[in-house]
Write a protein that holds these residues in place. Sequence first.
Motif, PDB file in Angstrom:
ATOM      1  N   PHE A 137      14.338 -43.609 -14.376  1.00 59.90           N
ATOM      2  CA  PHE A 137      12.931 -42.840 -13.767  1.00 59.90           C
ATOM      3  C   PHE A 137      12.546 -41.832 -14.193  1.00 59.90           C
ATOM      4  CE2 PHE A 137      13.786 -45.268  -9.583  1.00 59.90           C
ATOM      5  CZ  PHE A 137      13.946 -46.656 -10.009  1.00 59.90           C
ATOM      6  N   GLU A 140      16.213 -41.615  -6.505  1.00 63.32           N
ATOM      7  CA  GLU A 140      15.380 -41.663  -5.188  1.00 63.32           C
ATOM      8  C   GLU A 140      16.000 -41.012  -3.904  1.00 63.32           C
ATOM      9  OE1 GLU A 140      12.173 -42.168  -4.648  1.00 63.32           O
ATOM     10  OE2 GLU A 140      11.971 -42.751  -6.995  1.00 63.32           O
ATOM     11  N   ALA A 172       8.021 -39.439   3.261  1.00 66.90           N
ATOM     12  CA  ALA A 172       8.161 -39.319   1.846  1.00 66.90           C
ATOM     13  C   ALA A 172       6.724 -40.005   1.319  1.00 66.90           C
ATOM     14  CB  ALA A 172       9.219 -40.352   1.388  1.00 66.90           C
ATOM     15  N   GLN A 173       6.245 -40.720   1.951  1.00 68.96           N
ATOM     16  CA  GLN A 173       4.784 -41.520   1.296  1.00 68.96           C
ATOM     17  C   GLN A 173       3.720 -40.806   1.849  1.00 68.96           C
ATOM     18  OE1 GLN A 173       5.254 -45.805   2.139  1.00 68.96           O
ATOM     19  NE2 GLN A 173       7.318 -45.556   2.130  1.00 68.96           N
ATOM     20  N   MET A 197       3.964 -37.275  -0.485  1.00 65.72           N
ATOM     21  CA  MET A 197       2.994 -37.667  -1.529  1.00 65.72           C
ATOM     22  C   MET A 197       1.370 -37.525  -1.259  1.00 65.72           C
ATOM     23  SD  MET A 197       5.397 -38.581  -3.522  1.00 65.72           S
ATOM     24  CE  MET A 197       4.445 -39.376  -5.104  1.00 65.72           C
ATOM     25  N   ASP A 225      -6.605 -29.618  -9.704  1.00 62.36           N
ATOM     26  CA  ASP A 225      -7.818 -30.542  -9.223  1.00 62.36           C
ATOM     27  C   ASP A 225      -8.247 -30.055  -7.888  1.00 62.36           C
ATOM     28  OD1 ASP A 225      -9.340 -32.509  -8.299  1.00 62.36           O
ATOM     29  OD2 ASP A 225      -7.962 -33.970  -9.017  1.00 62.36           O
ATOM     30  N   ARG A 243     -10.329 -31.087  -5.573  1.00 60.78           N
ATOM     31  CA  ARG A 243     -10.658 -32.059  -4.737  1.00 60.78           C
ATOM     32  C   ARG A 243      -9.235 -32.772  -4.161  1.00 60.78           C
ATOM     33  NH1 ARG A 243     -14.453 -37.512  -5.020  1.00 60.78           N
ATOM     34  NH2 ARG A 243     -13.270 -38.717  -3.698  1.00 60.78           N
ATOM     35  N   PHE A 257      11.160 -46.214  -4.893  1.00 60.75           N
ATOM     36  CA  PHE A 257      10.369 -45.898  -6.071  1.00 60.75           C
ATOM     37  C   PHE A 257       8.949 -46.872  -6.130  1.00 60.75           C
ATOM     38  CE2 PHE A 257       9.041 -47.364 -10.494  1.00 60.75           C
ATOM     39  CZ  PHE A 257       9.066 -46.112 -10.960  1.00 60.75           C
ATOM     40  N   ALA A 300       7.216 -47.605  -3.461  1.00 56.51           N
ATOM     41  CA  ALA A 300       6.429 -47.113  -2.339  1.00 56.51           C
ATOM     42  C   ALA A 300       5.782 -45.898  -2.729  1.00 56.51           C
ATOM     43  CB  ALA A 300       7.082 -47.028  -1.090  1.00 56.51           C
ATOM     44  N   GLN A 301       6.670 -44.958  -2.989  1.00 52.18           N
ATOM     45  CA  GLN A 301       6.113 -43.647  -3.556  1.00 52.18           C
ATOM     46  C   GLN A 301       5.472 -43.461  -4.598  1.00 52.18           C
ATOM     47  OE1 GLN A 301       9.635 -40.811  -2.468  1.00 52.18           O
ATOM     48  NE2 GLN A 301      10.116 -42.461  -1.285  1.00 52.18           N
ATOM     49  N   HIS A 302       6.078 -44.228  -5.971  1.00 46.69           N
ATOM     50  CA  HIS A 302       5.605 -43.922  -7.082  1.00 46.69           C
ATOM     51  C   HIS A 302       4.547 -45.039  -7.532  1.00 46.69           C
ATOM     52  CE1 HIS A 302       8.102 -40.607  -7.183  1.00 46.69           C
ATOM     53  NE2 HIS A 302       9.041 -41.229  -6.915  1.00 46.69           N
ATOM     54  N   MET A 313       1.776 -44.910  -4.216  1.00 44.97           N
ATOM     55  CA  MET A 313       1.006 -43.609  -3.769  1.00 44.97           C
ATOM     56  C   MET A 313       0.565 -43.007  -5.300  1.00 44.97           C
ATOM     57  SD  MET A 313       1.322 -44.273  -0.526  1.00 44.97           S
ATOM     58  CE  MET A 313       0.582 -42.772   0.178  1.00 44.97           C
ATOM     59  N   GLN A 314       1.233 -42.904  -6.132  1.00 40.20           N
ATOM     60  CA  GLN A 314       0.812 -42.266  -7.329  1.00 40.20           C
ATOM     61  C   GLN A 314      -0.133 -43.294  -8.136  1.00 40.20           C
ATOM     62  OE1 GLN A 314       4.634 -40.497  -8.853  1.00 40.20           O
ATOM     63  NE2 GLN A 314       3.380 -38.570  -8.764  1.00 40.20           N
ATOM     64  N   LEU A 338      -2.556 -47.072  -5.304  1.00 39.18           N
ATOM     65  CA  LEU A 338      -3.419 -46.547  -4.287  1.00 39.18           C
ATOM     66  C   LEU A 338      -4.467 -45.817  -4.747  1.00 39.18           C
ATOM     67  CD1 LEU A 338      -3.621 -46.786  -1.081  1.00 39.18           C
ATOM     68  CD2 LEU A 338      -2.423 -44.555  -1.040  1.00 39.18           C
ATOM     69  N   ASN A 388     -10.229 -45.463  -4.540  1.00 38.89           N
ATOM     70  CA  ASN A 388     -11.397 -44.872  -4.871  1.00 38.89           C
ATOM     71  C   ASN A 388     -12.395 -46.236  -5.511  1.00 38.89           C
ATOM     72  OD1 ASN A 388     -11.434 -41.968  -5.441  1.00 38.89           O
ATOM     73  ND2 ASN A 388      -9.399 -42.409  -6.205  1.00 38.89           N
ATOM     74  N   ILE A 440     -17.429 -42.801   0.959  1.00 32.07           N
ATOM     75  CA  ILE A 440     -16.817 -41.682  -0.133  1.00 32.07           C
ATOM     76  C   ILE A 440     -16.866 -41.917  -1.405  1.00 32.07           C
ATOM     77  CG2 ILE A 440     -14.537 -40.636  -0.594  1.00 32.07           C
ATOM     78  CD1 ILE A 440     -13.817 -41.319   2.225  1.00 32.07           C
ATOM     79  N   GLU A 441     -17.331 -40.766  -2.011  1.00 34.90           N
ATOM     80  CA  GLU A 441     -17.683 -40.664  -3.370  1.00 34.90           C
ATOM     81  C   GLU A 441     -16.603 -40.862  -4.346  1.00 34.90           C
ATOM     82  OE1 GLU A 441     -20.121 -40.049  -7.037  1.00 34.90           O
ATOM     83  OE2 GLU A 441     -20.777 -40.299  -4.725  1.00 34.90           O
ATOM     84  N   PRO A 442     -16.409 -41.629  -5.178  1.00 34.08           N
ATOM     85  CA  PRO A 442     -15.073 -42.100  -5.908  1.00 34.08           C
ATOM     86  C   PRO A 442     -14.506 -40.936  -6.682  1.00 34.08           C
ATOM     87  CG  PRO A 442     -16.319 -43.968  -6.055  1.00 34.08           C
ATOM     88  CD  PRO A 442     -17.259 -43.025  -5.320  1.00 34.08           C
ATOM     89  N   ASP A 443     -13.420 -40.588  -7.103  1.00 40.14           N
ATOM     90  CA  ASP A 443     -12.925 -39.485  -7.671  1.00 40.14           C
ATOM     91  C   ASP A 443     -12.534 -39.901  -9.130  1.00 40.14           C
ATOM     92  OD1 ASP A 443     -11.589 -37.502  -8.644  1.00 40.14           O
ATOM     93  OD2 ASP A 443     -10.362 -36.973  -6.794  1.00 40.14           O
ATOM     94  N   ARG A 449     -11.139 -38.521 -11.570  1.00 38.19           N
ATOM     95  CA  ARG A 449      -9.817 -38.002 -12.213  1.00 38.19           C
ATOM     96  C   ARG A 449      -8.599 -38.865 -11.423  1.00 38.19           C
ATOM     97  NH1 ARG A 449      -7.941 -31.716 -12.725  1.00 38.19           N
ATOM     98  NH2 ARG A 449      -5.853 -32.070 -12.902  1.00 38.19           N
ATOM     99  N   GLU A 504      -5.817 -40.819 -13.550  1.00 36.27           N
ATOM    100  CA  GLU A 504      -4.430 -40.390 -13.217  1.00 36.27           C
ATOM    101  C   GLU A 504      -3.534 -41.805 -12.832  1.00 36.27           C
ATOM    102  OE1 GLU A 504      -4.736 -35.885 -11.808  1.00 36.27           O
ATOM    103  OE2 GLU A 504      -3.941 -37.445 -10.486  1.00 36.27           O
ATOM    104  N   PHE A 547       4.880 -46.685 -14.939  1.00 34.03           N
ATOM    105  CA  PHE A 547       5.811 -47.331 -13.989  1.00 34.03           C
ATOM    106  C   PHE A 547       5.882 -48.839 -14.442  1.00 34.03           C
ATOM    107  CE2 PHE A 547       4.287 -43.725 -11.089  1.00 34.03           C
ATOM    108  CZ  PHE A 547       5.218 -42.901 -11.644  1.00 34.03           C
TER     109      PHE A 547
END
Lengths: 214, 214
Positions: free
Chosen positions: A50, A65, A100-101, A105, A126, A128, B98, B100-102, B105-106, B109, B114, B123-126, B128, B132, B140
């Motif tokens: 990871f 984790e 956590a989430q 996050m 950033d 925003r 891992f 769920a969070q990475h 969420m990172q 999602l 967006n 909502i205006e999409p982002d 950046r 990411e 991942f």
Amino acid sequence: MIKLYGHRFSPPSNKVEMCINLLGLEYEFVFVDLLNGQQRTSDFLSITSFGKVPVLVDGNFKLSESNAIIKYLCKKSKSDLYPSDLEKQAEVDMWCDFIAQHLTMQAYLKVMFNKMVAPRIGIEPDPRSIKEGYEFIAKFLTLIEEKLNKAKYLAGDKITIADISLLATVDPSEMIEVNLKTYPKLTAWRDNLKSQDFYQKVHKFYGESMMAKK
Amino acid sequence: MIKLYGHRFSPPSNKVEMCINLLGLEYEFVFVDLLNGQQRTSDFLSITSFGKVPVLVDGNFKLSESNAIIKYLCKKSKSDLYPSDLEKQAEVDMWCDFIAQHLTMQAYLKVMFNKMVAPRIGIEPDPRSIKEGYEFIAKFLTLIEEKLNKAKYLAGDKITIADISLLATVDPSEMIEVNLKTYPKLTAWRDNLKSQDFYQKVHKFYGESMMAKK
């Protein structure tokens, strides 16, 4: 003896270290130099694919984790910090996952990364993401304040790993200018936990220790 | 009978429903109209203060957070989908966290919100955040591909809830133009699971069902 690979800048790493101290386990803390990219070296990636801290090494067993680690340690120690009752354990799981989430996050990490980390590693912050982070912090802390208005701890009248998760997550509040005083129950809950040995052994003041090499 | 409050647009809601089907439990699916804000109504907030789906209601017990729910259901059903062995369970916890969070969420999602949700709720999409998100998805999924190159399932030679978590998380891949064909082990693993009843009962094709009212 168990080894914890971590960095005291990292709330998840601190969460595990607080839990280890609360369980009264002996451990070796192995510093991973995150700001200089040690987490991307082949040596570190051989411990965890990871590329993140914290990592627990317990004999031949390696685990990443933070929530997985603290649940493992509590079960191995047969500690009530992670209750064995089916519904109670589910409630603790729920709070750990929510913290956590969502609180981490979607909220704290966005502000912390952009305000504290990005400028140090040459990434443009950033605005925003910072704004969204603050909005989520306010939303989620309000929800937690309501819970702590009804119960002494997140999952009832006894401390659990859900509280340790929350305690480590809100550690950077002062550094990122989140005023916890507007959440009196949360502040009282936090002051109580911060005064205890398991917290003091990890760090007395989060901001002061965060950029230190060790 | 247990009740699942959810929406088939929501990967966490689908994750729970897939798990319920894999466990062979009878359940009632209660549709929550997320796109019209039902999750913010006082009726729904009386079931969960989090204002999110999924929520499980099992008699008087109410539980939020998808991973907490599926662990609860597996333990109650004494299912090997969530192994009881200490180290094995920790490994499953690690992958669930891992993912769920990475990976969620990172990564997924950010793109999904967006590209799919934001335009529908004004909502205006982002850009950046989208960029990411795609970068994290590639990072991942590469790591997961390496794991599935060494083992049939995420936590070894048997299916666990870690696989269900991953399966529901990558469901929107085609909709957000993530080409899973570049990950052959992941694709083979996914094709196998998607052909099974527990998946087919939830939805045959994710994109087709996502915007349907029920």
